[in-house]
Design a protein around this motif. Structure first.
Motif, PDB file in Angstrom:
ATOM      1  N   GLU A  95       0.711  -1.286  -0.060  1.00  0.00           N
ATOM      2  CA  GLU A  95      -0.017   0.235  -0.127  1.00  0.00           C
ATOM      3  C   GLU A  95       0.867   1.149   0.052  1.00  0.00           C
ATOM      4  OE1 GLU A  95      -2.942  -0.270   3.013  1.00  0.00           O
ATOM      5  OE2 GLU A  95      -4.026  -1.870   1.970  1.00  0.00           O
ATOM      6  N   GLY A  96       2.324   1.024  -0.108  1.00  0.00           N
ATOM      7  CA  GLY A  96       2.944   2.386  -0.244  1.00  0.00           C
ATOM      8  C   GLY A  96       2.961   3.081  -1.521  1.00  0.00           C
ATOM      9  N   ASP A  97       4.122   3.725  -1.745  1.00  0.00           N
ATOM     10  CA  ASP A  97       4.427   4.520  -2.908  1.00  0.00           C
ATOM     11  C   ASP A  97       4.400   3.446  -4.073  1.00  0.00           C
ATOM     12  OD1 ASP A  97       5.443   6.183  -4.964  1.00  0.00           O
ATOM     13  OD2 ASP A  97       7.299   6.698  -3.778  1.00  0.00           O
ATOM     14  N   ARG A 121      13.941  -5.942  -0.451  1.00  0.00           N
ATOM     15  CA  ARG A 121      14.852  -5.797   0.527  1.00  0.00           C
ATOM     16  C   ARG A 121      14.336  -5.288   1.986  1.00  0.00           C
ATOM     17  NH1 ARG A 121      20.101  -6.577  -0.275  1.00  0.00           N
ATOM     18  NH2 ARG A 121      19.990  -4.972   1.400  1.00  0.00           N
ATOM     19  N   ASP A 122      13.638  -4.108   1.839  1.00  0.00           N
ATOM     20  CA  ASP A 122      13.716  -3.618   3.120  1.00  0.00           C
ATOM     21  C   ASP A 122      12.160  -3.975   3.642  1.00  0.00           C
ATOM     22  OD1 ASP A 122      15.662  -1.939   2.582  1.00  0.00           O
ATOM     23  OD2 ASP A 122      14.401  -0.062   2.100  1.00  0.00           O
ATOM     24  N   GLU A 123      11.222  -4.236   2.904  1.00  0.00           N
ATOM     25  CA  GLU A 123       9.989  -4.718   3.591  1.00  0.00           C
ATOM     26  C   GLU A 123       9.802  -6.242   3.678  1.00  0.00           C
ATOM     27  OE1 GLU A 123       6.647  -2.633   2.819  1.00  0.00           O
ATOM     28  OE2 GLU A 123       7.550  -0.571   2.217  1.00  0.00           O
ATOM     29  N   TRP A 178      13.471  -2.129  -3.491  1.00  0.00           N
ATOM     30  CA  TRP A 178      13.473  -1.838  -1.916  1.00  0.00           C
ATOM     31  C   TRP A 178      12.339  -2.526  -1.387  1.00  0.00           C
ATOM     32  CZ3 TRP A 178      18.013  -0.195  -1.240  1.00  0.00           C
ATOM     33  CH2 TRP A 178      18.697   0.300  -2.014  1.00  0.00           C
ATOM     34  N   GLU A 193       5.487   4.286  -7.021  1.00  0.00           N
ATOM     35  CA  GLU A 193       6.640   4.750  -7.819  1.00  0.00           C
ATOM     36  C   GLU A 193       7.848   3.855  -7.192  1.00  0.00           C
ATOM     37  OE1 GLU A 193       6.936   5.897 -10.829  1.00  0.00           O
ATOM     38  OE2 GLU A 193       4.858   5.785 -10.559  1.00  0.00           O
ATOM     39  N   MET A 194       7.852   3.337  -6.099  1.00  0.00           N
ATOM     40  CA  MET A 194       8.827   2.736  -5.446  1.00  0.00           C
ATOM     41  C   MET A 194       9.509   1.572  -6.065  1.00  0.00           C
ATOM     42  SD  MET A 194       9.544   1.597  -1.267  1.00  0.00           S
ATOM     43  CE  MET A 194       8.961   0.013  -1.221  1.00  0.00           C
ATOM     44  N   PRO A 195      10.947   1.383  -6.396  1.00  0.00           N
ATOM     45  CA  PRO A 195      11.089   0.204  -7.043  1.00  0.00           C
ATOM     46  C   PRO A 195      11.100  -1.113  -6.323  1.00  0.00           C
ATOM     47  CG  PRO A 195      12.947   1.800  -7.213  1.00  0.00           C
ATOM     48  CD  PRO A 195      11.858   2.481  -6.185  1.00  0.00           C
TER      49      PRO A 195
END
Lengths: 151, 746
Positions: free
Chosen positions: A14-16, A26-28, A23, A18-20
């Motif tokens: 549900e985030g941005d 890796r991050d989530e 990430w 446009e985020m690649p």
């Protein structure tokens, strides 16, 4: 909301948009086998499969990944028994090993469309993946071993 | 936290070894002299240091105290311990050490992990095995000399009895450690692992994506940072408008870091830091910062003009570092003179993993996980930055996605620690590729001037060489302009027999942070010497191999003090410069490459170069094809003499990789600056060799040797660029005096 399948599991994001994808993985999802190398699709360290095709996750937005099936190095095989992973070990390919997830994912996608690649085809398909340690000749050898073509 | 490796806190022995474990303290060689002599009976050399432990279940735990960045030392060093211990490799666990002075130097650079610790690690393993043998002998009531450790058991051959190591741990741990003279070492013919090809311990994790690098380290509750750093060395911040950055979704806050002051050393550069929920938000937020800088004294740095100044300086008298005979008198005799200038540009490291670390400041102490070549430098740098004691900085070491010298400098770990103190949470810092290239500790540009007086056969009666480069010492003394220790890297240690010789160094003031990159000054020094050698041979119409061997002369041990070295010379008596070993690698490389039979033609030819660095002798023959502006390298032959090698397959891999690294330097590597700012920022404008550009096949031969182990990580790099350039001349008649080649051919 964006939905996709990652290594066989249904995911919601549900985030941005446009985020690649890199990430997000890796991050989530903490799937850190997919590496950051340049952020511009120049090095191949972040290579994953999107619907079976090799893709640079640093350039693939979450929006673009919506509805797709994503496979990362963690999902390539359950126990590291993919023929390429076995060949990589038999040839002792990795030095630092950082780029090798991307190398293996790129090679795996290539072998699906070209099961018996020539040297030229290997060079063409793999030149987008940089290895700063310089393991290229062993990568080539391992791909040929996995493909069962003359080394 | 998710621990990339098992070591999880200070005083880790209690954690990694159970209470019943036998823990062995070994003498420790330190990098900077004060190295205990392995043959000394002096009890003082026994000191806390490298540890191995044997659990009652027989599990052997070996602490790897150096950083793994691809050289294989995390496997090779434990192999040495396990060999002398007679441990079953399948029952060995490798534990990565955190930074701690008790290990001696952990600064994993200078290609010295094996050579500095070989004796100490053998002693550690042999000492433990001796204790186990003594313990078994006492139980059986037989002489200890009749008992032998064999693959995790002590065996008494006469009676056929044997006891497992694990079953001996309780009794052995109560026995005193053997005196130095009572340790029973194996003979090299008994080695089980040393000298055998062994798979690296991280191989499974590396092909499945499970291995953890610095960029993968996590701490609970951590936030992500991206920093806008001063664009020119020494810039001062005028204004920072962070309003737009704070509006980016996921951005939590923007904090300021103090700017570094000269000398820059390993300090965090400082700047404006965007703190966010994830890497992407931090990077997006940083783009929205509006920062104005006063660019300062280095804003006038133009690398093109700087190049010209350096080349001019190299034509002026410099400081003499080595001198024999009278060069000037010989030049004045009016014989044939050959002279040339050379130039090599700045380079960036671009390890595939950019600098990355996570750190937490809590209760006056820092815990960090970092991809670092030097965890003790992390302790010192972070402690100094935060005003705490270095003992209060715990630095865990992850795997490194390449290092090449960049990750010896812990500025990025200091950034994470400083930010954690400000925001009250663990902070993850990952440099973007743009950060990595623009704010590197650059390999210095260099200008070289070479001049020789030669006879009709091209034999030099006088030789002058002068190098000019901004020195690494600028990090610690901002005004330093001379090369110092860097002159010992392939410059003052010229191994040629020349009656009149002068080696000089001229000044250059650094305009960016200068650092060491894989093989350091050997890169340009070998380029100058080995290209000039080829030029002299060409001018005299001589075969290059024969000529090179003639300059080196008959086999001998060079005493550099007697041959006029005043500064920066090699001085380790354990590793004298043996020209016989250099000759041998040259002869073997010529043979292996088919030098005598492969004639140049159709744009294809061979070139040779040889260079000793990090105590290892290396000769390389490159085969190139030149067609217009295109260059291809179908084959490289490399022969090395590195003394005894531990893991031959990994040593070969280092030299295969060095050929690719050297090809990047030769063909395409160049960092430039304008207005004090670096003009490259990613692999588009700073290319490195890809699969289709790298040497296709590099064949490495290791000369069998029982000499003391020498370096293997770096010495493969220096001869590659001159070998390629000499081959280009032979193939296309184009003399390359300036790198990179692609700029010269196009």
């Amino acid at each position: 909301m964006i939905q996709m399948t990652v290594n066989g599991k249904a995911m919601r994001f549900e985030g941005d948009p446009e985020m690649p994808l890199l990430w997000y993985l890796r991050d989530e999802l903490e799937l850190t086998g997919t590496k950051f190398g340049c952020g511009m699709g120049l090095c191949g360290a972040c290579t994953v499969h999107v619907n079976g095709e090799a893709a640079r996750s640093c350039l693939t937005t979450m929006q673009a990944a919506a509805g797709k099936t994503i496979t990362t190095i963690e999902g390539l095989s359950s126990q590291g028994e993919h023929p390429l992973q076995k060949a990589w070990k038999a040839c002792n390919v990795p030095q630092c090993g950082y780029c090798q997830s991307g190398q293996i994912m790129q090679a795996a996608a290539m072998l699906r469309s070209k099961p018996k690649p020539s040297d030229r085809e290997i060079d063409d398909q793999m030149q987008g993946n940089i290895c700063r340690c310089g393991t290229y000749q062993r990568i080539r050898r391992a791909i040929k071993m996995a493909a069962g073509v003359q080394a | 936290m998710t621990a990339p490796h098992e070591v999880s806190r200070r005083g880790f022995l209690g954690r990694i070894f159970s209470a019943g474990a036998l823990v062995i303290a070994a003498p420790l060689a330190t990098k900077l002299g004060a190295q205990p002599d392995a043959t000394s009976a002096d009890g003082k050399v026994w000191q806390p240091g490298v540890y191995l432990g044997i659990e009652p279940d027989g599990t052997v735990k070996i602490v790897a105290h150096r950083s793994e960045m691809g050289t294989g030392c995390r496997t090779g060093l434990p192999m040495i311990v396990a060999d002398e211990l007679e441990a079953d490799w399948a029952r060995v666990q490798v534990i990565q050490a955190a930074g701690d002075a008790k290990y001696g130097s952990q600064d994993t650079d200078g290609s010295c992990s094996v050579r500095d610790f070989y004796d100490a690690l053998r002693a550690a393993g042999a000492s433990a095995r001796t204790m186990l043998e003594n313990t078994a002998a006492a139980k059986w009531g037989v002489p200890a000399e009749e008992c032998a450790g064999q693959n995790h058991f002590v065996v008494h051959a006469k009676s056929g009895r044997k006891l497992a190591y694990g079953d001996l741990v309780a009794a052995a741990s109560a026995a005193p450690a053997p005196a130095r003279n009572d340790i029973r070492f194996k003979s090299p013919s008994q080695f089980r692992y040393i000298g055998k090809d062994m798979a690296i311990v991280d191989l499974d994790g590396l092909v499945t994506g499970k291995a953890a690098f610095g960029i993968d380290a996590r701490m609970p509750g951590m936030v992500y940072a991206a920093i806008e750093r001063p664009p020119v060395m020494g810039s001062a911040l005028k204004t920072c408008d962070d309003a737009a950055a704070k509006l980016v979704k996921g951005v939590k806050q923007v904090v300021m870091l103090d700017l570094a002051k000269p000398p820059y050393g390993f300090q965090a550069l400082g700047g404006a830091a965007v703190i966010a929920d994830n890497s992407w938000a931090a990077l997006q937020g940083r783009k929205k910062l509006k920062v104005e800088w006063d660019l300062g004294e280095h804003a006038g740095y133009e690398s093109a003009a700087y190049r010209k100044t350096m080349l001019d300086t190299a034509r002026q008298p410099g400081r003499v570092a080595r001198e024999t005979g009278n060069v000037d008198a010989e030049f004045a005799k009016g014989g044939k003179i050959v002279e040339a200038s050379y130039y090599t540009p700045m380079l960036a490291h671009v390890a595939m993993e950019p600098p990355a670390a996570v750190a937490e400041f809590k209760d006056g102490k820092v815990t960090a996980w970092a991809a670092t070549q030097n965890p003790q430098a992390v302790q010192e740098t972070v402690a100094h930055a935060l005003g705490i004691h270095k003992e209060d900085v715990l630095c865990h070491v992850t795997l490194l996605g390449g290092g090449f010298g960049r990750k010896s400098k812990p500025d990025y770990v200091a950034e994470a620690a400083l930010l954690s103190k400000q925001v009250g949470k663990p902070v993850k810092i990952v440099w973007s590729r743009e950060d990595d290239i623009r704010f590197d500790y650059f390999h210095s540009p260099a200008a070289l001037y070479m001049k020789a007086a030669v006879d009709e056969k091209g034999r030099p009666s006088a030789w002058l060489q002068r190098s000019v480069f901004p020195p690494i010492a600028m990090l610690f003394n901002a005004n330093e302009q001379y090369g110092g220790f860097q002159l010992g890297m392939g410059w003052t240690d010229l191994p040629y027999v020349i009656p009149n010789l002068r080696v000089e160094n001229g000044p250059a003031k650094a305009q960016v942070r200068i650092g060491w990159l894989r093989s350091v000054s050997n890169i340009y020094h070998a380029f100058g010497v080995q290209t000039f050698t080829d030029e002299l041979a060409a001018a005299a119409g001589r075969d290059r191999v024969e000529y090179l061997l003639e300059l080196i002369g008959q086999p001998r041990i060079i005493d550099f003090a007697k041959e006029g070295v005043k500064q920066g010379g090699p001085d380790n008596p354990k590793y004298p410069f043996d020209t016989g070993r250099l000759r041998k690698v040259i002869e073997l490389a010529a043979q292996q490459s088919g030098w005598a039979n492969k004639k140049a033609g159709n744009g294809r030819a061979l070139g040779i170069a040889a260079h000793r660095s990090f105590l290892t002798y290396v000769a390389a023959v490159a085969e190139v094809e030149v067609h217009g502006g295109e260059i291809r390298i179908p084959r490289v032959d490399v022969v090395i003499d590195a003394g005894r090698v531990i893991n031959p397959d990994r040593v070969k891999a280092q030299f295969e990789g060095a050929a690719v690294f050297g090809a990047s330097i030769a063909l395409m590597g160049e960092i430039t600056a304008a207005g004090g700012q670096i003009q490259q920022s990613n692999f588009d404008r700073y290319p490195v060799a890809r699969m289709n550009e790298a040497p296709v096949e590099t064949h490495v031969r290791i000369v069998e040797s029982d000499a003391a182990p020498a370096g293997v990580g770096e010495p493969g790099v220096p001869p590659i660029a001159p070998a390629i350039c000499n081959a280009v001349f032979a193939a296309a008649g184009k003399r390359i005096r300036e790198l990179p080649i692609k700029k010269q051919l196009s």
